[in-house]
Write an enzyme that holds these catalytic residues in place. Structure first.
Site, short mmCIF file in Angstrom:
data_model
loop_
_atom_site.label_atom_id
_atom_site.label_comp_id
_atom_site.label_asym_id
_atom_site.label_seq_id
_atom_site.Cartn_x
_atom_site.Cartn_y
_atom_site.Cartn_z
N SER A 60 45.53 58.05 89.96
CA SER A 60 46.55 58.56 89.04
C SER A 60 47.91 58.67 89.73
O SER A 60 47.99 58.87 90.95
CB SER A 60 46.13 59.93 88.52
OG SER A 60 46.04 60.84 89.59
N GLU A 108 48.61 51.90 93.80
CA GLU A 108 48.31 51.30 92.49
C GLU A 108 48.04 52.47 91.56
O GLU A 108 46.96 53.05 91.58
CB GLU A 108 47.06 50.42 92.56
CG GLU A 108 47.17 49.22 93.46
CD GLU A 108 48.10 48.15 92.92
OE1 GLU A 108 48.57 48.27 91.76
OE2 GLU A 108 48.38 47.20 93.65
N CYS A 153 43.53 50.67 84.58
CA CYS A 153 44.96 50.96 84.57
C CYS A 153 45.76 49.83 83.94
O CYS A 153 46.94 50.00 83.67
CB CYS A 153 45.45 51.24 85.99
SG CYS A 153 45.04 49.91 87.10
N SER A 199 34.42 60.49 94.48
CA SER A 199 33.18 61.28 94.55
C SER A 199 32.17 60.82 93.51
O SER A 199 30.96 60.96 93.71
CB SER A 199 33.47 62.76 94.32
OG SER A 199 34.39 63.20 95.28
N1 LIG Z 1 45.33 53.42 88.55
C1 LIG Z 1 44.04 53.50 88.32
O1 LIG Z 1 43.34 52.53 88.45
C2 LIG Z 1 43.42 54.79 87.97
C3 LIG Z 1 44.09 55.69 87.19
N2 LIG Z 1 43.51 56.85 86.87
C4 LIG Z 1 44.24 57.76 85.97
O2 LIG Z 1 44.07 59.06 86.43
C5 LIG Z 1 43.46 59.88 85.41
C6 LIG Z 1 42.59 60.88 86.07
O3 LIG Z 1 41.52 60.25 86.76
P1 LIG Z 1 41.04 60.81 88.15
O4 LIG Z 1 39.76 60.24 88.55
O5 LIG Z 1 41.13 62.29 88.10
O6 LIG Z 1 42.14 60.18 89.12
P2 LIG Z 1 42.57 60.72 90.54
O7 LIG Z 1 43.87 60.13 90.86
O8 LIG Z 1 42.44 62.19 90.57
O9 LIG Z 1 41.42 60.14 91.50
C7 LIG Z 1 41.50 58.94 92.21
C8 LIG Z 1 41.02 59.17 93.64
O10 LIG Z 1 41.85 60.11 94.30
C9 LIG Z 1 41.06 61.16 94.85
N3 LIG Z 1 41.85 62.40 94.89
C10 LIG Z 1 42.07 63.26 93.89
N4 LIG Z 1 42.87 64.28 94.32
C11 LIG Z 1 43.14 64.05 95.62
C12 LIG Z 1 43.89 64.71 96.63
N5 LIG Z 1 44.53 65.84 96.37
N6 LIG Z 1 43.94 64.19 97.86
C13 LIG Z 1 43.29 63.04 98.15
N7 LIG Z 1 42.57 62.37 97.23
C14 LIG Z 1 42.49 62.85 95.98
C15 LIG Z 1 39.85 61.19 93.96
O11 LIG Z 1 38.79 61.86 94.59
P3 LIG Z 1 37.63 62.57 93.73
O12 LIG Z 1 36.83 61.45 93.19
O13 LIG Z 1 36.86 63.39 94.70
O14 LIG Z 1 38.29 63.38 92.67
C16 LIG Z 1 39.61 59.71 93.75
O15 LIG Z 1 38.99 59.16 94.87
C17 LIG Z 1 42.73 58.88 84.53
O16 LIG Z 1 42.54 59.39 83.26
C18 LIG Z 1 43.70 57.73 84.57
O17 LIG Z 1 44.73 57.98 83.64
C19 LIG Z 1 42.29 57.18 87.37
C20 LIG Z 1 41.58 56.33 88.17
C21 LIG Z 1 42.08 55.04 88.49
O1 LIG Z 2 42.18 49.98 86.78
C1 LIG Z 2 42.38 49.74 87.94
O2 LIG Z 2 42.16 50.57 88.82
C2 LIG Z 2 42.90 48.44 88.35
C3 LIG Z 2 41.84 47.43 88.43
C4 LIG Z 2 41.75 46.62 87.23
C5 LIG Z 2 41.79 45.18 87.56
O3 LIG Z 2 41.82 44.78 88.71
O4 LIG Z 2 41.82 44.44 86.59
#
Ligand SMILES: NC(=O)C1=CN([C@@H]2O[C@H](COP(=O)(O)OP(=O)(O)OC[C@H]3O[C@@H](n4cnc5c(N)ncnc54)[C@H](OP(=O)(O)O)[C@@H]3O)[C@@H](O)[C@H]2O)C=CC1
Ligand SMILES: O=C(O)CCCC(=O)O
Length: 485
Positions: A234, A255, A289, A183
């Site tokens: 997450s 991921e 991440c 979002s």
């Molecule tokens: N692996 C990675 O690359 C990432 C890890 N993170 C980790 O997660 C923590 C929190 O970040 P956050 O942005 O809240 O991560 P989230 O996992 O909540 O968000 C990632 C995506 O999932 C969506 N989402 C959230 N809840 C639901 C649900 N119940 N059903 C379907 N989709 C959902 C979000 O939508 P919306 O945007 O509407 O909330 C967004 O598009 C960070 O501090 C970090 O530690 C976060 C982002 C990327």
């Molecule tokens: O943080 C992430 O969501 C992974 C992407 C980072 C990268 O591709 O280096």
């Protein structure tokens, strides 16, 4: 926002080749994290629109699969070229909605586009197999076929590359796609769709739906027409989405979170290690991440490393990512800032010392000073939880065995890094780190040619490289008998 091509700023969703609003006209605001400005409003869609997007992707599947690999390849290649042609504007959109410095944003556009280029090439190399059969008059053939309609939910930290890394192998394989972007960063996703349309990718092959994560997520994970679901975000949300996919036994790629160790041994080139730590830790203000989350430095070089890292941090420039020379932008939201604060307070309360930073920054409420902590121990929160912010906690260790135990003492297993020049140690440590990715003597490991992904609770599947396309293919075994009649 000043764009060379203002038509790239889309504020409607893209379903079945049409630009559309939410059925009820609802919108969500896209805010610039650097200054709180409202950049645009995009549709707040829900169940009905998500179902229409899945239906469109389903209808487009057969015609898309019927194209030759070369035709699909040419379309992906055209999409790549358009993305590079519009790198400046796409970077501007990305920085405005996400916050990362413009140079980094443009780097992400090139990185994101590289997946389109890579899989344009791989589309033509989806090879099957023949296998010697156990009986003389039989033949075994193995076909690789597209899995079908795919869907993804992507995060805000890489609003471009996390989409292309999923959609490029899918389209190359002959699958169609529905994307639901975060979002906070929908504008980059909609601009990608605009370029897909300009590239000539047929209606229904690429669909982008913005809005309610739970409603759209439920459709994308539970609709039986979707055969493969991919998520970056997450671990907590990933677990829920895997469970939702179980009902229709969908293939999933995940991921998820990381807790990357960054290990510096006594024999390392310390200047190189500091340079690598800066890239790994402070890229995207620490919001990746694969960011170094725990810096483990061996005793003999500990003080030297901390001093040099503090000097490098002092050269960072915080500010609005659109300003010249800025290297650290704002964090995405207040909860991200609070998490950094919480980790610092916990660590200091348990005996860590702040070497530099440690407080909010005057540029605005989402800016936080790059922070260096020393004398950090395994008892502190930073040892267990992903900070996802500009905090570098430096732990001291004595032996290789000790640091490997600490590095592996986490439920995560995404990226890991270490610095050493000792060939025996390099082999031993690479083999003993329980991680999907190990980078030696560098702080940057992501590129389109390599298999990106984690083990343990960091995820399932691999993205990028020749392996990434396998997640979008099914193996079909064909047995031909009666050859000798
Ligand atoms: N692996 C990675 O690359 C990432 C890890 N993170 C980790 O997660 C923590 C929190 O970040 P956050 O942005 O809240 O991560 P989230 O996992 O909540 O968000 C990632 C995506 O999932 C969506 N989402 C959230 N809840 C639901 C649900 N119940 N059903 C379907 N989709 C959902 C979000 O939508 P919306 O945007 O509407 O909330 C967004 O598009 C960070 O501090 C970090 O530690 C976060 C982002 C990327
Ligand atoms: O943080 C992430 O969501 C992974 C992407 C980072 C990268 O591709 O280096």
């Amino acid at each position: 926002m000043q764009l060379h091509d203002p038509a790239l700023l889309k504020t409607q969703c893209y379903i079945n080749g049409q630009w559309v609003n939410a059925d009820n006209g609802a919108v969500l605001s896209v805010i610039n994290p650097a200054n709180g400005d409202n950049l645009a409003d995009v549709p707040r869609m829900g169940k009905a629109e998500a179902e229409r997007a899945v239906a469109a992707a389903h209808a487009a599947l057969k015609p898309w699969q019927s194209k030759s690999a070369k035709e699909r390849s040419n379309l992906l290649r055209r999409w790549f070229e358009l993305m590079m042609q519009h790198q400046e504007d796409l970077g501007m959109i990305l920085t405005s909605e996400q916050g990362k410095p413009l140079a980094e944003a443009k780097g992400e556009i090139a990185y994101g586009a590289s997946y389109l280029e890579w899989y344009a090439e791989e589309a033509k190399r989806i090879y099957g197999d023949t296998i010697p059969a156990p009986a003389y008059d039989k033949r075994i053939m193995v076909l690789k076929q597209p899995i079908g309609v795919c869907a993804a939910i992507t995060p805000w930290n890489f609003p471009n590359a996390m989409i292309t890394r999923k959609i490029a192998p899918a389209l190359a394989a002959g699958c169609t796609f529905v994307i639901r972007p975060a979002s906070q960063t929908p504008l980059s996703a909609l601009a990608i769709a605009e370029l897909a349309q300009r590239a000539g990718i047929p209606a229904g092959v690429v669909n982008v739906v913005t809005g309610s994560s739970s409603e759209i997520g439920k459709v994308l994970t539970e609709d039986d027409r979707v055969k493969k679901f991919s998520f970056t975000g997450s671990t907590e949300v990933g677990r829920k989405l895997i469970a939702q996919c179980a009902g229709t036994v969908k293939k999933v790629s995940m991921e998820l979170g990381g807790n990357a160790p960054f290990i510096v041994f006594n024999d390392a080139d310390i200047d190189a290690a500091v340079e690598g730590a800066m890239i790994s830790k402070f890229r995207n203000a620490g919001q990746t991440c694969v960011c170094a989350n725990r810096l483990y430095v061996q005793s003999a070089v500990y003080d030297q490393f901390v001093t040099k890292l503090a000097q490098a941090i002092a050269k960072l420039k915080i500010g609005n990512g659109l300003e010249q020379g800025v290297t650290v932008g704002p964090l995405i939201d207040t909860s991200a800032v609070n998490k950094v604060k919480e980790h610092i307070t916990d660590a200091v309360g348990k005996g860590a010392e702040i070497v530099t930073g440690g407080t909010a920054d005057h540029h605005g409420e989402l800016f936080f000073q790059p922070t260096l902590l020393k004398n950090v121990t395994q008892q502190m929160k930073v040892a267990r939880e992903e900070t996802f912010g500009p905090l570098a906690p430096v732990f001291r260790f004595e032996t290789e065995e000790e640091v490997i135990n600490w590095a592996n003492d986490t439920e995560f297993g995404l990226a890991s890094y270490f610095y050493s020049r000792d060939i025996g140690r390099i082999v031993r440590v690479s083999e003993n780190l329980d991680y999907g990715m190990v980078a030696i003597n560098t702080g940057l490991l992501s590129n389109e040619a390599a298999p990106f992904g984690g083990v343990k609770q960091s995820g399932l599947g691999r993205e990028g490289s020749k392996y990434g396309i396998e997640d979008y293919l099914e193996i079909k075994y064909v047995l031909l008998a009666g050859i000798n009649q």
